[in-house]
Scaffold this motif. Structure first.
Motif, mmCIF file in Angstrom:
data_model
loop_
_atom_site.group_PDB
_atom_site.id
_atom_site.type_symbol
_atom_site.label_atom_id
_atom_site.label_comp_id
_atom_site.label_asym_id
_atom_site.label_seq_id
_atom_site.Cartn_x
_atom_site.Cartn_y
_atom_site.Cartn_z
ATOM 1 N N VAL A 103 -5.304 2.268 0.041
ATOM 2 C CA VAL A 103 -5.707 1.480 -1.287
ATOM 3 C C VAL A 103 -4.057 0.214 -0.742
ATOM 4 C CG1 VAL A 103 -5.114 0.946 -3.787
ATOM 5 C CG2 VAL A 103 -6.054 3.168 -2.997
ATOM 6 N N THR A 104 -4.495 -1.093 -1.606
ATOM 7 C CA THR A 104 -4.108 -2.377 -1.536
ATOM 8 C C THR A 104 -4.043 -3.179 -2.695
ATOM 9 O OG1 THR A 104 -4.529 -2.022 0.909
ATOM 10 C CG2 THR A 104 -3.225 -4.395 0.128
ATOM 11 N N HIS A 105 -2.646 -3.400 -3.481
ATOM 12 C CA HIS A 105 -2.507 -3.947 -3.864
ATOM 13 C C HIS A 105 -1.316 -5.225 -3.777
ATOM 14 C CE1 HIS A 105 -3.208 -1.213 -7.601
ATOM 15 N NE2 HIS A 105 -4.101 -0.941 -6.891
ATOM 16 N N GLU A 140 -6.854 11.127 -4.820
ATOM 17 C CA GLU A 140 -6.269 11.905 -6.427
ATOM 18 C C GLU A 140 -4.795 11.714 -5.382
ATOM 19 O OE1 GLU A 140 -6.279 14.330 -9.097
ATOM 20 O OE2 GLU A 140 -8.137 13.583 -8.524
ATOM 21 N N ALA A 141 -4.468 11.828 -4.452
ATOM 22 C CA ALA A 141 -2.331 11.670 -4.511
ATOM 23 C C ALA A 141 -1.827 10.102 -5.421
ATOM 24 C CB ALA A 141 -2.646 11.466 -2.984
ATOM 25 N N PHE A 142 -2.782 8.849 -5.287
ATOM 26 C CA PHE A 142 -2.357 8.218 -5.347
ATOM 27 C C PHE A 142 -1.370 7.687 -6.861
ATOM 28 C CE2 PHE A 142 -2.247 4.269 -8.438
ATOM 29 C CZ PHE A 142 -2.238 2.885 -7.275
ATOM 30 N N ARG A 143 -0.596 7.312 -6.612
ATOM 31 C CA ARG A 143 0.775 7.224 -7.820
ATOM 32 C C ARG A 143 0.899 5.669 -7.670
ATOM 33 N NH1 ARG A 143 -1.016 11.437 -8.268
ATOM 34 N NH2 ARG A 143 -0.524 13.152 -8.681
ATOM 35 N N PHE A 144 1.098 5.152 -8.990
ATOM 36 C CA PHE A 144 1.990 3.829 -8.679
ATOM 37 C C PHE A 144 3.675 3.947 -9.785
ATOM 38 C CE2 PHE A 144 3.433 0.374 -12.192
ATOM 39 C CZ PHE A 144 3.097 -1.006 -10.507
ATOM 40 N N THR A 161 1.922 5.824 -3.893
ATOM 41 C CA THR A 161 2.376 6.310 -2.864
ATOM 42 C C THR A 161 1.079 6.893 -2.527
ATOM 43 O OG1 THR A 161 3.205 7.970 -4.626
ATOM 44 C CG2 THR A 161 4.548 6.163 -3.337
ATOM 45 N N GLY A 162 0.809 7.557 -2.044
ATOM 46 C CA GLY A 162 -0.101 7.895 -1.992
ATOM 47 C C GLY A 162 -1.404 7.497 -1.118
ATOM 48 N N CYS A 163 -1.986 7.847 -0.164
ATOM 49 C CA CYS A 163 -3.387 7.010 0.011
ATOM 50 C C CYS A 163 -3.395 6.584 1.257
ATOM 51 C CB CYS A 163 -3.851 6.461 -1.030
ATOM 52 S SG CYS A 163 -4.532 7.416 -2.410
ATOM 53 N N ASP A 190 1.165 -1.281 -0.143
ATOM 54 C CA ASP A 190 0.032 0.360 -0.232
ATOM 55 C C ASP A 190 0.637 1.166 0.133
ATOM 56 O OD1 ASP A 190 0.169 0.604 2.769
ATOM 57 O OD2 ASP A 190 -1.016 -0.614 3.547
ATOM 58 N N GLY A 191 0.637 2.360 0.397
ATOM 59 C CA GLY A 191 1.063 3.136 0.497
ATOM 60 C C GLY A 191 1.954 4.807 1.722
ATOM 61 N N LEU A 192 1.776 3.243 2.179
ATOM 62 C CA LEU A 192 2.839 3.280 2.761
ATOM 63 C C LEU A 192 4.138 1.524 3.239
ATOM 64 C CD1 LEU A 192 0.644 4.058 6.714
ATOM 65 C CD2 LEU A 192 1.885 5.643 4.651
#
Length: 521
Positions: free
Chosen positions: A511-513, A448-452, A505-507, A356-358
């Motif tokens: 958000v989990t992948h 909105e801040a999500f980045r891959f 990053t972000g969120c 995730d983002g962390l």
């Protein structure tokens, strides 16, 4: 893709068993091609889908293919169960398979035969066991009788082929066969050559790199079953950070005790007894092989240069002892502490590396890239909170000022070799994971801040969620891939070892992948 690295090089028969849900001939064409052009044997391909497609594939490539008669499960010749009075006159293995409407309910009752636990003196399950396993016992799924029939049809075909081979050997002058009668290398080479020259519109019409259809891909995966254990996993090529999450162990050791409810009735054909021929078969081979791998791990030499610092927040989302889920008859895995049906005994695991983002970076060593192609398969439908590594974190890698640090208690400090570091996790982790896997609400939409982001040898590329989704390649129903490198000029001077790093990053941890496969060529 990556058939030889995931399923091995010694495959005699490769069976397409996804016809119920994966109905695309394009996906099956890719499946057949990947198995044929990979290293090792060229297997006989069995399946029950797209008969015309399989026939044309065989005619154009010379590949050996087979389709079970009587529909998907070999029902040709099975007597119909029309009334309960007739049941005793039907051979045991053929009962309740082909039923009339008059006995449909009774056939459904006899379709499944399950029990979740048989008491044994040396182990008490930590979780109360259900009376029976009711998961997936629906009318449209095949039950144990159908699987048994399917297995016997396959076995009979092999027995007939073996008998024919022995007959030819017996009839040969002096029992000496000509080389072309039993050496198959030239046959394999011919089939591979024809497969590569046969430019099928089916495979090449898929929205994926053409190399998938034309070149043997290398691969690592967290899915099970897979033949190579830890060495076939993505974990085996990870450059590790300071802390890691380990797959949970089995909560008890094999073999399972005898299952009285599954005994073949007296007078019926007992395949196991026929095979044993008076000598008990001890189902321990897979355990022995797995133990040997643990005690004598194949050392992995990281070859790529170090550009990116690995993160600390990746969670191994797996069944218990996933490296022992090799698909063999006596494999022993998926016995995790939180299971309420320890005898379920299946190898199927859609495992992955949750991020995730962390989480920080997942950094991988991609060795011997020859064609400049790297592709990843990612699941984007996971839910908030599934990545237990970042529970209570507020900063990436939990790298906050002291007053903000909320260090997780499930982390294990990195010690020993990578293969030793990634063997086990706590029972509590497996319990939590077992429960989390069954929760499937709608996944959250990225903020909105999500980045891959990914890095090829340290060069970082960043995509917004819109850019990330635009590059999604949906090869099959639940198979989505992203091409991270497709540049032959990157390896113009010859095969290259590449460092691949991935993160989102972000969120925060909203958000989990899950990273499930890595392919390259």
């Amino acid at each position: 893709m990556g058939a030889s690295e995931i399923y091995g090089t010694d495959i005699d028969i490769l069976y397409w068993d996804s016809g119920m849900t994966e109905m695309s001939w394009q996906a099956l064409d890719l499946f057949l091609r990947a198995s044929i052009i990979s290293e090792g044997k060229v297997p006989v391909s069995w399946g029950s889908l797209a008969k015309d497609g399989i026939r044309q594939f065989a005619l154009n490539t010379g590949a050996d293919v087979a389709i079970i008669g009587g529909g998907a499960f070999g029902m040709l010749g099975i007597p119909k169960t029309a009334s309960l009075a007739e049941v005793e006159s039907i051979p045991w293995a053929a009962r309740y398979l082909d039923c009339t409407l008059d006995v449909a309910d009774e056939c459904q009752v006899n379709k499944y035969l399950t029990k979740c636990w048989v008491d044994r003196p040396d182990f008490i399950p930590p979780t109360d066991q259900a009376p029976v396993n009711t998961g997936s016992q629906v009318s449209w799924h095949p039950g144990w009788r159908t699987h048994q029939l399917n297995g016997r049809v396959l076995a009979f075909a092999l027995l007939r082929a073996t008998r024919q081979a022995l007959k030819r050997w017996k009839e040969a002058d002096g029992y000496i066969l000509p080389d072309e009668a039993w050496h198959v290398t030239s046959l394999y080479e011919t089939i591979r050559s024809k497969t590569l020259s046969f430019e099928s519109e089916a495979c090449l019409g898929l929205p994926c790199p053409d190399l998938f259809c034309k070149y043997p891909m290398k691969a690592k995966t967290e899915f099970t079953p897979k033949v190579g254990g830890y060495e076939s996993s993505i974990r085996s090529i990870m450059k590790l950070g300071g802390v890691i999450r380990r797959p949970p162990p089995n909560v008890y050791d094999p073999p399972d005790v005898r299952l009285p409810f599954a005994e073949v009735p007296e007078g019926a054909a007992d395949a196991v007894n026929i095979i044993e021929n008076g000598i008990d078969f001890v189902p321990n081979l897979a355990r022995i092989k797995h133990t040997e791998r643990l005690l004598n791990p194949v050392p992995y030499e990281f070859k790529s240069q170090n550009y990116i610092t690995p993160g600390n927040g990746t969670w191994t989302n797996s069944n218990a002892a996933p490296d022992n889920c090799d698909g063999t008859w006596d494999s022993f895995c998926n016995r995790f502490a939180g299971s309420n049906c320890l005898l379920i005994d299946h190898n199927d695991g859609r495992n992955g590396l949750l991020m995730d983002g962390l989480s920080g970076w997942i950094v991988l060593d991609i060795a011997n890239v020859e064609k400049g192609l790297i592709v990843v398969k990612i699941e984007t439908w996971h839910n908030s909170g599934e990545n237990l590594a970042t529970t209570n974190w507020t900063c990436a890698n939990n790298d906050c000022p002291p007053e903000r640090q909320l260090q997780s208690t499930t982390f294990v400090k990195q010690t020993g070799s990578p293969s030793q570091q990634l063997l086990f996790s706590s029972d509590n982790a497996s319990v939590t994971r077992g429960k989390a896997r069954r929760l499937k609400p709608e996944p959250p939409k990225p903020c909105e801040a999500f980045r891959f982001e990914f890095a090829i040898d340290g060069k970082i590329t960043s995509w917004t969620n819109e850019e990330f989704e635009a590059r999604r390649t949906q090869i099959a129903r639940v198979v989505a891939t992203w091409t991270l490198l497709d540049d032959p000029s990157y390896v113009a001077d010859g095969a290259k070892d590449i460092e691949l790093a991935i993160r989102i990053t972000g969120c925060g941890n909203f958000v989990t992948h899950s990273l499930t496969h890595v392919y390259w060529a």
